[in-house]
Design an enzyme around this catalytic site. Structure first.
Site, PDB file in Angstrom:
ATOM      1  N   ASN A   1       0.840  -1.093  -0.045  1.00 15.05           N
ATOM      2  CA  ASN A   1       0.129  -0.244   0.013  1.00 15.05           C
ATOM      3  C   ASN A   1       0.837   1.309   0.047  1.00 15.05           C
ATOM      4  OD1 ASN A   1       0.934   0.269   2.692  1.00 15.05           O
ATOM      5  ND2 ASN A   1      -1.106   0.235   3.501  1.00 15.05           N
TER       6      ASN A   1
ATOM      7  N   SER B   1       2.625   2.803   2.226  1.00  9.76           N
ATOM      8  CA  SER B   1       2.837   3.341   3.360  1.00  9.76           C
ATOM      9  C   SER B   1       3.991   3.579   3.709  1.00  9.76           C
ATOM     10  CB  SER B   1       1.661   2.554   4.582  1.00  9.76           C
ATOM     11  OG  SER B   1       2.140   1.634   4.809  1.00  9.76           O
TER      12      SER B   1
ATOM     13  N   SER C   1       9.069 -12.612  14.274  1.00 12.66           N
ATOM     14  CA  SER C   1      10.034 -11.694  14.772  1.00 12.66           C
ATOM     15  C   SER C   1      10.688 -12.210  16.279  1.00 12.66           C
ATOM     16  CB  SER C   1       9.539 -10.340  14.948  1.00 12.66           C
ATOM     17  OG  SER C   1      10.592  -9.538  15.886  1.00 12.66           O
TER      18      SER C   1
ATOM     19  N   THR D   1      11.037 -10.875  18.754  1.00 13.02           N
ATOM     20  CA  THR D   1      10.311  -9.935  19.820  1.00 13.02           C
ATOM     21  C   THR D   1       9.142 -11.002  20.301  1.00 13.02           C
ATOM     22  OG1 THR D   1       8.570  -9.241  18.022  1.00 13.02           O
ATOM     23  CG2 THR D   1      10.323  -7.612  18.506  1.00 13.02           C
TER      24      THR D   1
ATOM     25  N   TYR E   1       3.512  -4.298  19.249  1.00 12.22           N
ATOM     26  CA  TYR E   1       4.288  -4.832  17.841  1.00 12.22           C
ATOM     27  C   TYR E   1       4.649  -6.164  18.279  1.00 12.22           C
ATOM     28  CZ  TYR E   1       7.684  -6.401  14.633  1.00 12.22           C
ATOM     29  OH  TYR E   1       8.322  -7.154  13.720  1.00 12.22           O
TER      30      TYR E   1
ATOM     31  N   LYS F   1       2.638 -10.173  16.798  1.00 12.39           N
ATOM     32  CA  LYS F   1       3.479 -11.330  16.339  1.00 12.39           C
ATOM     33  C   LYS F   1       2.973 -12.545  17.099  1.00 12.39           C
ATOM     34  CE  LYS F   1       5.392  -9.218  12.737  1.00 12.39           C
ATOM     35  NZ  LYS F   1       5.353  -9.640  11.430  1.00 12.39           N
TER      36      LYS F   1
ATOM     37  N   ARG G   1      14.651   3.320  25.891  1.00 11.07           N
ATOM     38  CA  ARG G   1      13.455   3.309  25.103  1.00 11.07           C
ATOM     39  C   ARG G   1      12.435   2.084  25.408  1.00 11.07           C
ATOM     40  NH1 ARG G   1      14.398   2.838  18.767  1.00 11.07           N
ATOM     41  NH2 ARG G   1      15.292   0.893  19.761  1.00 11.07           N
TER      42      ARG G   1
ATOM     43  N   GLY H   1       9.984  -0.705  25.780  1.00 11.78           N
ATOM     44  CA  GLY H   1       9.699  -1.835  24.799  1.00 11.78           C
ATOM     45  C   GLY H   1      11.038  -2.505  24.362  1.00 11.78           C
ATOM     46  N   ASP H   2      12.196  -2.012  24.480  1.00 17.75           N
ATOM     47  CA  ASP H   2      13.449  -2.449  24.213  1.00 17.75           C
ATOM     48  C   ASP H   2      13.672  -3.503  25.398  1.00 17.75           C
ATOM     49  OD1 ASP H   2      13.918  -1.212  21.997  1.00 17.75           O
ATOM     50  OD2 ASP H   2      15.413   0.247  22.944  1.00 17.75           O
TER      51      ASP H   2
END
Length: 337
Positions: A32, A34, A125, A127, A150, A154, A295, A297-298
């Site tokens: 798309n 984006s 990922s 993650t 995020y 996943k 940061r 979420g790391d």
């Protein structure tokens, strides 16, 4: 054989389109635009001599997805990259991530499982492991609570695929990759973040060119040798080749289970400062950087055990951190010249 690549003009998607076309597959790329550019098609054509079919579709648009699959009934497999992917942005805008990453997956699977063969490669990922308890991370490591929306998309995506495979003809390979970096050796395609880069290497190359004043290193008080986060940085071309190997595994019906999981990494962790110093070495440039707050979420450290991918999938990362940084620097210089 016709293969659909969603997010096919994105960073990893475009490199995978190249490797698929090099292997003789007919590719339809969905994007798309984006977080990508239609000009990527020209780069793919320059490398492979062939421009893939391209459809500009937002996969959150269910009727558009249905129309696509009605038009392309001879699909042998789907490789699904299309997703929002920045940890920090997902913390700030979780609903965007849940809508984009979950709805698109559901709409594709609804259509794919109506086809005679439903072969599906999912861009997962590392993650999903959260902050793993042990390094290197194996595919058997317990999936920890996600550190970001995020990461959670996943985890949920993988769960959806297992549930669907239990009751349909779906066969899938989930590729959990660590940190893809670099660009194609030709410098015809590479990572092209729109706006401020969310990932380390494009921020490094933009800083080296003077497009950014300085690089921010998010925290130097982590329990690691130099206090900065550790990641497994893998060349994007190695990642792309793994998708082709995984697809061929499904097409040849060599998969041992309806859903298989493989880590994609080098098996070696590098800290943020090590990557910065490695770039300084290959480029001959000193990088201005400053230490800033951690940061949200790391995770502290994440690097892969690659034994399963090496032994079962028959794939191994071949390119080094220096190879990846050299290609990323060449790409950055080209697009800014």
């Amino acid at each position: 054989m016709k293969i659909v690549v969603t997010g096919g003009l994105g960073f990893i998607g475009s490199h995978t389109v190249v490797e698929l076309q090099n292997e003789g597959f007919e590719v339809v790329a969905i994007d798309n635009l984006s977080n990508s550019s239609v000009d990527v098609l020209d780069g793919i054509e320059k490398i492979t001599g062939k421009k893939p079919l391209f459809e500009n579709i937002d996969l959150r648009d269910k009727p558009a997805v249905q129309n696509f699959f009605n038009k392309h009934k001879d699909i042998a497999g789907v490789i699904h990259f299309a997703a929002s992917k920045a940890v920090g942005e997902s913390v700030e805008n979780p609903l965007l991530y849940y809508e984009n990453n979950i709805n698109a997956l559901v709409y594709i699977l609804q259509e794919l499982t109506n086809l005679p063969q439903a072969n599906f490669i999912f861009s997962s990922s590392c993650t999903v492991y959260g902050q793993a308890e042990k390094m290197p991370i194996t595919e058997n490591a317990s999936v920890q609570p996600a550190m970001s929306p995020y990461g959670n998309t996943k985890q949920i995506g993988e769960e959806i695929i297992f549930d669907v495979a239990n009751v349909t003809n779906l066969n899938s390979v989930l590729l959990r990759y660590f940190n893809p970096i670099g660009a194609h050796a030709t410098a015809e395609i590479g990572e092209l973040p729109l706006g401020v880069p969310q990932n380390l290497v494009p921020f490094i190359t933009q800083t080296a060119l003077g497009l950014r004043k300085e690089l921010s290193v998010f925290g130097n008080d982590y329990p690691t040798p130099d206090g900065t986060c550790i990641r497994d940085y893998i060349h994007v071309v190695d990642v792309a080749k793994a998708h082709v190997v995984a697809l061929q595994r499904l097409l040849k019906k060599q998969n041992q289970d309806k859903v298989e999981i493989f880590n994609l990494g080098t098996g070696k962790g590098s800290s943020v400062l090590e990557v910065i110093h490695a770039f300084e070495k290959i480029s001959g440039q000193k990088l201005p950087y400053k230490i800033v707050d951690r940061r949200s979420g790391d995770v502290i450290s994440a690097y892969a055990s690659t034994d399963k991918a090496n032994d079962v999938l028959g794939w191994k990362a071949e390119l080094s951190l220096e190879d990846a940084l050299t290609s990323a620097w060449k790409w950055e210089q080209k697009i800014r010249s």
